[in-house]
Design an enzyme around this catalytic site. Structure first.
Site, PDB file in Angstrom:
ATOM      1  N   GLU A 139       0.830  -1.208   0.000  1.00  0.00           N
ATOM      2  CA  GLU A 139       0.000   0.000   0.000  1.00  0.00           C
ATOM      3  C   GLU A 139       0.861   1.254   0.000  1.00  0.00           C
ATOM      4  O   GLU A 139       1.627   1.472   0.944  1.00  0.00           O
ATOM      5  CB  GLU A 139      -0.901   0.013   1.234  1.00  0.00           C
ATOM      6  CG  GLU A 139      -1.780   1.247   1.335  1.00  0.00           C
ATOM      7  CD  GLU A 139      -2.579   1.289   2.628  1.00  0.00           C
ATOM      8  OE1 GLU A 139      -3.478   2.151   2.728  1.00  0.00           O
ATOM      9  OE2 GLU A 139      -2.307   0.484   3.534  1.00  0.00           O
ATOM     10  N   ASP A 174      -5.773   2.616  -1.586  1.00  0.00           N
ATOM     11  CA  ASP A 174      -6.427   3.379  -0.531  1.00  0.00           C
ATOM     12  C   ASP A 174      -6.836   4.744  -1.095  1.00  0.00           C
ATOM     13  O   ASP A 174      -5.979   5.582  -1.402  1.00  0.00           O
ATOM     14  CB  ASP A 174      -5.495   3.539   0.665  1.00  0.00           C
ATOM     15  CG  ASP A 174      -6.190   4.114   1.876  1.00  0.00           C
ATOM     16  OD1 ASP A 174      -6.911   5.125   1.725  1.00  0.00           O
ATOM     17  OD2 ASP A 174      -6.016   3.584   2.986  1.00  0.00           O
ATOM     18  N   GLN A 200      -9.488   0.759   0.206  1.00  0.00           N
ATOM     19  CA  GLN A 200      -9.847   1.385   1.475  1.00  0.00           C
ATOM     20  C   GLN A 200     -10.227   2.841   1.240  1.00  0.00           C
ATOM     21  O   GLN A 200      -9.939   3.406   0.186  1.00  0.00           O
ATOM     22  CB  GLN A 200      -8.675   1.295   2.470  1.00  0.00           C
ATOM     23  CG  GLN A 200      -8.348  -0.128   2.880  1.00  0.00           C
ATOM     24  CD  GLN A 200      -7.118  -0.228   3.759  1.00  0.00           C
ATOM     25  OE1 GLN A 200      -6.152   0.509   3.585  1.00  0.00           O
ATOM     26  NE2 GLN A 200      -7.145  -1.148   4.702  1.00  0.00           N
ATOM     27  N   GLU A 236     -11.566   2.594   6.582  1.00  0.00           N
ATOM     28  CA  GLU A 236     -10.389   2.806   7.428  1.00  0.00           C
ATOM     29  C   GLU A 236     -10.324   4.292   7.790  1.00  0.00           C
ATOM     30  O   GLU A 236      -9.440   5.016   7.356  1.00  0.00           O
ATOM     31  CB  GLU A 236      -9.114   2.360   6.710  1.00  0.00           C
ATOM     32  CG  GLU A 236      -7.912   2.308   7.645  1.00  0.00           C
ATOM     33  CD  GLU A 236      -6.607   2.014   6.924  1.00  0.00           C
ATOM     34  OE1 GLU A 236      -5.735   1.369   7.531  1.00  0.00           O
ATOM     35  OE2 GLU A 236      -6.461   2.414   5.752  1.00  0.00           O
TER      36      GLU A 236
END
Length: 255
Positions: A139, A174, A200, A236
């Site tokens: 990530e 993300d 996310q 998240e």
């Protein structure tokens, strides 16, 4: 239909992980994901997952010396053995709770050879994960929240994935991190969609409850659905001073 996973690294942190799993199920989430669950007995966590029927999507490798500011060891010179040990530990925990992904933390360093060291550790991680029937995530983290983190852009992540060349290695896209660093979310997503293992999100730019901010998250979710992405999206976000249960108004339209 858009579905959501609760990231228990940020949500219901006032509860034990097993109780947080139960709270996520009661709230309408269809999965959970973790940061660093290692102080929780995996048998207790597995029991809660089995009780609720929620799958666990992912957990992270340990950060290293947290007091010293470490955020992963894989890119640090001379730390490859520790990084591999952290992968083995994470895969063992993942096996105990049947988590699909282990996310390998890269670490913080300014070094042109850092990503080559990362790729070496990831090659080990992918082989081990494949043997265990699991997969590996990486990530990119934005420079505001994680200054100095060795992996900060989608382009870097794709270079690492290409260098490793293993089908078990996937990208954690993300939305929050990409928006803060690069923007152009949907174009970037579509360009790398075949390598994405997880997604996310949080409000931008404060990483708060996903009901405000400069990114229209419901619109983004709709675009991802249009592109054919149908896995649970990872919530998240940081609830702030509110109890997690009081922040879930954004979720109601999807239940």
């Amino acid at each position: 239909m858009t579905r959501f996973s609760a990231n228990l690294g940020f949500l219901w942190t006032d509860r034990s992980l097993p109780d947080a799993v139960r709270a996520a199920a009661d709230a309408g989430f269809v999965a959970v994901e973790l940061h660093w669950p290692y102080t929780t007995d995996p048998r207790d966590l597995a029991a809660a997952l089995n009780e609720t029927g929620l799958p666990c999507l992912s957990l992270n490798t340990v950060r290293g010396d947290v007091a010293a500011g470490e955020f992963g060891m894989a890119v640090l010179p001379g730390r490859a053995d520790e990084a591999r040990d952290s992968v083995t530990r994470a895969l063992d925990y993942a096996a105990a709770i049947d988590a699909r992904f282990v996310q390998v933390m890269a670490g913080k360093i300014d070094d042109p050879d850092a990503l080559a060291r990362f790729a070496d550790v990831l090659s080990f991680a992918c082989e081990a994960a494949a043997q265990a029937g699991r997969e590996v995530l990486i990530e990119p983290l934005n420079r505001h929240d994680a200054p100095g983190y060795a992996l900060s852009t989608i382009g870097q992540a794709m270079d690492v994935i290409a260098a490793v060349g293993h089908p078990a290695l996937r990208l954690n896209f993300d939305i929050y991190h990409v928006a803060r660093t690069e923007g152009d979310l949907i174009t970037r997503f579509a360009a790398v969609q075949d390598k994405i293992g997880h997604v996310q999100f949080a409000a931008v730019p404060d990483r708060g409850v996903p009901d405000h901010g400069e990114v229209d998250l419901p619109w983004v979710f709709q675009q991802l659905e249009t592109l054919g992405y149908d896995a649970p999206l990872g919530a998240e976000y940081k609830p702030g001073d509110q109890p997690t249960g009081d922040t879930l108004g954004w979720l109601a339209p999807y239940l």
